[in-house]
Every structure is written in structure tokens, then in C-alpha cells.
Write a protein that holds these residues in place. Sequence first.
Motif, short mmCIF file in Angstrom:
data_model
loop_
_atom_site.label_atom_id
_atom_site.label_comp_id
_atom_site.label_asym_id
_atom_site.label_seq_id
_atom_site.Cartn_x
_atom_site.Cartn_y
_atom_site.Cartn_z
N GLY A 139 0.78 -1.23 0.00
CA GLY A 139 0.00 0.00 0.00
C GLY A 139 0.81 1.28 0.00
N PHE A 140 2.13 1.18 -0.03
CA PHE A 140 2.97 2.38 0.00
C PHE A 140 3.25 2.91 -1.41
N LYS A 141 3.36 4.22 -1.52
CA LYS A 141 3.73 4.85 -2.79
C LYS A 141 5.24 4.80 -2.93
N VAL A 142 5.69 4.24 -4.05
CA VAL A 142 7.11 3.99 -4.27
C VAL A 142 7.57 4.68 -5.55
N ARG A 143 8.81 5.14 -5.55
CA ARG A 143 9.41 5.70 -6.76
C ARG A 143 10.84 5.18 -6.89
N TYR A 144 11.17 4.64 -8.06
CA TYR A 144 12.50 4.12 -8.34
C TYR A 144 13.20 5.05 -9.33
N THR A 145 14.49 5.28 -9.11
CA THR A 145 15.26 6.07 -10.05
C THR A 145 16.73 5.72 -9.94
N LEU A 146 17.47 5.95 -11.01
CA LEU A 146 18.92 5.84 -10.96
C LEU A 146 19.49 7.12 -10.36
N ALA A 147 20.59 7.01 -9.63
CA ALA A 147 21.17 8.19 -8.98
C ALA A 147 21.51 9.28 -9.99
N ALA A 148 22.14 8.90 -11.10
CA ALA A 148 22.53 9.89 -12.11
C ALA A 148 21.30 10.56 -12.73
N LYS A 149 20.27 9.78 -12.98
CA LYS A 149 19.05 10.33 -13.55
C LYS A 149 18.38 11.32 -12.60
N LEU A 150 18.36 10.97 -11.32
CA LEU A 150 17.76 11.86 -10.32
C LEU A 150 18.52 13.18 -10.25
N VAL A 151 19.83 13.10 -10.20
CA VAL A 151 20.63 14.33 -10.11
C VAL A 151 20.45 15.19 -11.36
N ASN A 152 20.44 14.57 -12.53
CA ASN A 152 20.23 15.32 -13.77
C ASN A 152 18.87 16.02 -13.76
N GLU A 153 17.86 15.31 -13.26
CA GLU A 153 16.52 15.90 -13.19
C GLU A 153 16.50 17.09 -12.24
#
Length: 267
Positions: A139-153
Motif C-alpha cells: 500500500g505504499f507509494k514507491v518511486r525508483y530512479t537511478l542516482a545519475a538520472k535523479l541528479v540530472n533531473e
Amino acid sequence: MTTFHRRGITEEAAEASIYQACQKLRLPTIKGQFVDLAAAAPRDQMSYLGFLAELLMAECDYRARKASERRIKMAGFPRQKSLREFDFDANSNIDPAVINTLATSDWVRKHLPLCLIGDSGTGKSHLLIALATEAAMAGFKVRYTLAAKLVNELVEAADEKMLTKTIARYGRVDLLCIDELGYMELDRHGAELLFQVLTEREESNSVAIASNEAFSGWTKTFTEPRLCAAIVDRLTYGGNIIETGTHSYRWAKTQAQAATAQKAAAG
């Protein structure tokens, strides 16, 4: 508007009325199962309340399953991974009891962090995705991302003056999974932006990371020592640290398969 009467309604009319009502109320499971359940009710000596309970629980189960599927899809996992698929025998560094405890998602409920540290091929990303999938199913809201992608965003958001909104969006999910942390060096600006995301989530929502570097080597990624120490503190305080080791069981499996193929060809 449909009018219901207590008496005088035929079976066909009753079925048609229930069908229409289910369409209006958006009850697809009841719509699809009420005829079969109604036929089985006398045979199973089901009471009116029992029959109604069966229908409503079937609808609830359907909605829970669809909601779980939506949360998993929204998490943005690059591939499906489950704990059932994980080969614990191939990696003795990982304690199945610890992983099964983490699979209850109680650490997410308590807003604790999780760190998976080890070399490539030791199961870090598999466990990260599998445990996050369990959290989404819980029931938890989850978000997955790569570290490099997150920083670029985050860098792009800062340039477009959307940083506050972007950090808030990452702050709202119950579990943020950051994979491949430590694979590349971050400049001070990128590291500071990542630190802002972690600070936004501190003690309010969970963060889970997978890294190929031990904490002692994180100065390669976060080159400013004080900032590096602060980030490590955010990601470890009160949380779980799983060391998956240095031996790639994925490579060992590939070698074993190649050896088997060679024997088969020779025989």
C-alpha cells in the motif's frame, strides 16, 4: 432512473437491473460474478448475508489488486524482480531471515532507510526492486530512479526554477529507491541537490539505495568530505545496511552455464 420492486420482478429483470447497477456503480467484479455466486448460494447453503459478503469481498480483492498494480507501475521499475526469484543459496552473505523481515515493509512504515552495498552481480538491484515491490503491494507509494538520472533531473529543475516543486514531489512518496549510487562522481552542485532531497525526506519517509561502493569510498562520488558525511548520516541513521559481498554470483552462474554447454557439446 431504475426502479426496484420487492415483489413481482422476474429473474431476468433482476439480472438486468443488477447488471445496470454494477455498471453505474463501477463494480466490475460483482457484475461478472453475481450470476454464478447466486446459482451456487443454495447449494452451498449460503445465507443472504453470506452471499452479499462474498460479492463485496470479491470486489474489494479486485480493487486492492488493481491498486497494487497501479502503484507498481507508477514506481517506474526498469524490470520486474521478486524475492521468490532470488537465489539465496548463491550468495551466503545475504540472510534470508533478514530479507523476509524487510519484506514486511515495517521499515517503510517507520520511515527508516535501507542501504544495499556490494559489487556488481551480487543482487543489490534485485533486492532493491523486490523489496520496493513488496512495499508497493503493501500500500505504499514507491518511486525508483537511478542516482545519475535523479541528479540530472534536479539540475534541470533548478535551471528551470522548478526545484522546489521537484523536491516536494520526491518528498511525497513513501519510499524513494535510488539505484547505482556511487557509479559516477557528482559535482558539488549535484551532490547538494541530492542532499536536499534526502533532507526533505529525513525521518518522514524512507529512502533505499543500492551502491557498489562501501561508505568509505563514497568520497569518490561526493567529493566534499563534510557533505559526504552528512549524506551517509542521512542514509544510515537508524536504518538497515545489507552487505551483498564482492563475489558476483551472476558471473559464477554464467560460467557454470557455459561449462555445462561445453560438456553437452563435447558429449
